[in-house]
Scaffold this motif. Sequence first.
Motif, PDB file in Angstrom:
ATOM      1  N   PRO A 245       0.821  -1.219   0.000  1.00 59.05           N
ATOM      2  CA  PRO A 245       0.000   0.000   0.000  1.00 59.05           C
ATOM      3  C   PRO A 245       0.851   1.264   0.000  1.00 59.05           C
ATOM      4  CG  PRO A 245      -0.829  -1.581   1.611  1.00 59.05           C
ATOM      5  CD  PRO A 245       0.491  -2.117   1.137  1.00 59.05           C
ATOM      6  N   VAL A 246       0.419   2.244  -0.794  1.00 56.12           N
ATOM      7  CA  VAL A 246       1.107   3.535  -0.866  1.00 56.12           C
ATOM      8  C   VAL A 246       0.112   4.596  -0.423  1.00 56.12           C
ATOM      9  CG1 VAL A 246       2.387   5.143  -2.314  1.00 56.12           C
ATOM     10  CG2 VAL A 246       2.480   2.697  -2.804  1.00 56.12           C
ATOM     11  N   GLU A 247       0.446   5.322   0.642  1.00 58.59           N
ATOM     12  CA  GLU A 247      -0.515   6.244   1.246  1.00 58.59           C
ATOM     13  C   GLU A 247       0.065   7.646   1.382  1.00 58.59           C
ATOM     14  OE1 GLU A 247      -1.349   4.463   4.989  1.00 58.59           O
ATOM     15  OE2 GLU A 247      -2.481   2.773   4.159  1.00 58.59           O
ATOM     16  N   LEU A 254       3.584   9.346  -6.251  1.00 56.33           N
ATOM     17  CA  LEU A 254       3.514   8.192  -7.146  1.00 56.33           C
ATOM     18  C   LEU A 254       2.610   8.493  -8.337  1.00 56.33           C
ATOM     19  CD1 LEU A 254       4.292   5.158  -7.519  1.00 56.33           C
ATOM     20  CD2 LEU A 254       2.108   4.622  -6.422  1.00 56.33           C
ATOM     21  N   LYS A 255       1.515   9.158  -8.108  1.00 54.60           N
ATOM     22  CA  LYS A 255       0.577   9.509  -9.171  1.00 54.60           C
ATOM     23  C   LYS A 255       1.249  10.397 -10.211  1.00 54.60           C
ATOM     24  CE  LYS A 255      -3.819  11.900  -9.960  1.00 54.60           C
ATOM     25  NZ  LYS A 255      -4.970  12.581  -9.299  1.00 54.60           N
ATOM     26  N   VAL A 262      -3.190   6.879 -15.099  1.00 55.50           N
ATOM     27  CA  VAL A 262      -2.644   5.554 -14.788  1.00 55.50           C
ATOM     28  C   VAL A 262      -2.831   5.241 -13.303  1.00 55.50           C
ATOM     29  CG1 VAL A 262      -0.556   4.140 -14.713  1.00 55.50           C
ATOM     30  CG2 VAL A 262      -1.000   5.622 -16.675  1.00 55.50           C
ATOM     31  N   ILE A 263      -2.408   6.172 -12.449  1.00 52.70           N
ATOM     32  CA  ILE A 263      -2.530   6.009 -10.999  1.00 52.70           C
ATOM     33  C   ILE A 263      -3.551   7.017 -10.472  1.00 52.70           C
ATOM     34  CG2 ILE A 263      -1.350   6.105  -8.771  1.00 52.70           C
ATOM     35  CD1 ILE A 263      -0.415   3.784 -10.436  1.00 52.70           C
ATOM     36  N   GLU A 264      -4.487   6.546  -9.679  1.00 50.46           N
ATOM     37  CA  GLU A 264      -5.460   7.411  -9.024  1.00 50.46           C
ATOM     38  C   GLU A 264      -5.300   7.301  -7.516  1.00 50.46           C
ATOM     39  OE1 GLU A 264      -7.309   9.539 -10.433  1.00 50.46           O
ATOM     40  OE2 GLU A 264      -7.035   8.948 -12.530  1.00 50.46           O
ATOM     41  N   ARG A 275      -3.911   3.671  -6.161  1.00 46.12           N
ATOM     42  CA  ARG A 275      -4.311   2.425  -6.824  1.00 46.12           C
ATOM     43  C   ARG A 275      -4.047   2.559  -8.323  1.00 46.12           C
ATOM     44  NH1 ARG A 275      -9.005   2.364  -9.763  1.00 46.12           N
ATOM     45  NH2 ARG A 275     -10.292   4.258  -9.636  1.00 46.12           N
ATOM     46  N   VAL A 276      -3.849   1.425  -8.986  1.00 48.53           N
ATOM     47  CA  VAL A 276      -3.642   1.412 -10.433  1.00 48.53           C
ATOM     48  C   VAL A 276      -5.002   1.495 -11.110  1.00 48.53           C
ATOM     49  CG1 VAL A 276      -2.701   0.157 -12.391  1.00 48.53           C
ATOM     50  CG2 VAL A 276      -1.559   0.031 -10.164  1.00 48.53           C
TER      51      VAL A 276
END
Length: 347
Positions: A245-247, A254-255, A262-264, A275-276
Amino acid sequence: MAAPMSNVDEIRNRVILGEFGVRNVHTTDYPGNYPGYDDTWNFQKFKKNFRIDIVQMDENTMEFDMVGIDASIANAFRRILLAEIPTMAVEKVFIYNNTSIIQDEILAHRLGLIPIKADPRLFEYRNAGDEEGTEIDTIQLQLKVKCTMNPRAAKDSADPRELYLNHMVYSKDMKWMPIGNQADVFAEAGIGPVYGDILLAQLRPGQELDIVMHCVKGVGKDHAKFSPVATASYRLLPEITLLQPVEGEKAERLKRCFTPGVIEVENKDGKQVARVANSRQDTCSREVLRHDDLKDLVKLGRVRDHFIFSVESTGILPPDVLVSEAINVLLAKCQRFINELDSTDME
């Protein structure tokens, strides 16, 4: 030393994008590569796994997925689309008068690259050495334009569009001159340039063009002017996996490392979690691998047998027809190869 069986599927089916290189780029799908793994080619298995999914299509462009094939077959389709589907294009240019500043050779070259709207399936290849051409293998076009002063132009005007008539020569000025019974056979075809707004030359009063062109059937491997596509390309389907998990702030960074969409980042139990959303849109830039605190959280890969094709037609034939014709050409090649094998066995 053989790879562990747990890694076989990844090695065979995924190309992994690492920080300092790309792994699993070599072909490993041949029998006996891994102990205990049956990798023999099976027609029924291929038929079950192979599919074509049309993602988007309009008048001139098409995007589709070709899944379950080897890169060599995908590249064969690409090369056939570029070089082996016939079209009609200007082959001979008879210049009776050219007083413009453009040299005859340059003008002839420009005319040759104009896409001609004519179904090549309705014509035959022109015989070598045939100078005249017939209604079944030749389309004749004429370009006859003369520039003159505009008597209605304002005296103080400096705009060439007002001062002169016919000073801009466009592809729409190329007129079809039917040969034999073509006027009846192709009455509804609307033969002529695909686009009428392609600039061919600029004239000034007294300058004129008087040209006759013969269009013949050919393929792109003989000359690029016969290529039916503006572009035909493919890429492997990107695959992005979050390893944990990335928070919070990391999720936002990351987004920003990926192509938009792509990343939301979504709110989950009061936390911002990444998430992807759609890995298909990723350009595989590997920007995320530049961040030390993010690069171990993501796994970047591409699906080895999932090809995303993009086909852009020049407008001569619709893209779906071009793909169908490419399949027919490949089938003919395969049949010719089988026939050669059979004839060799006979001998």
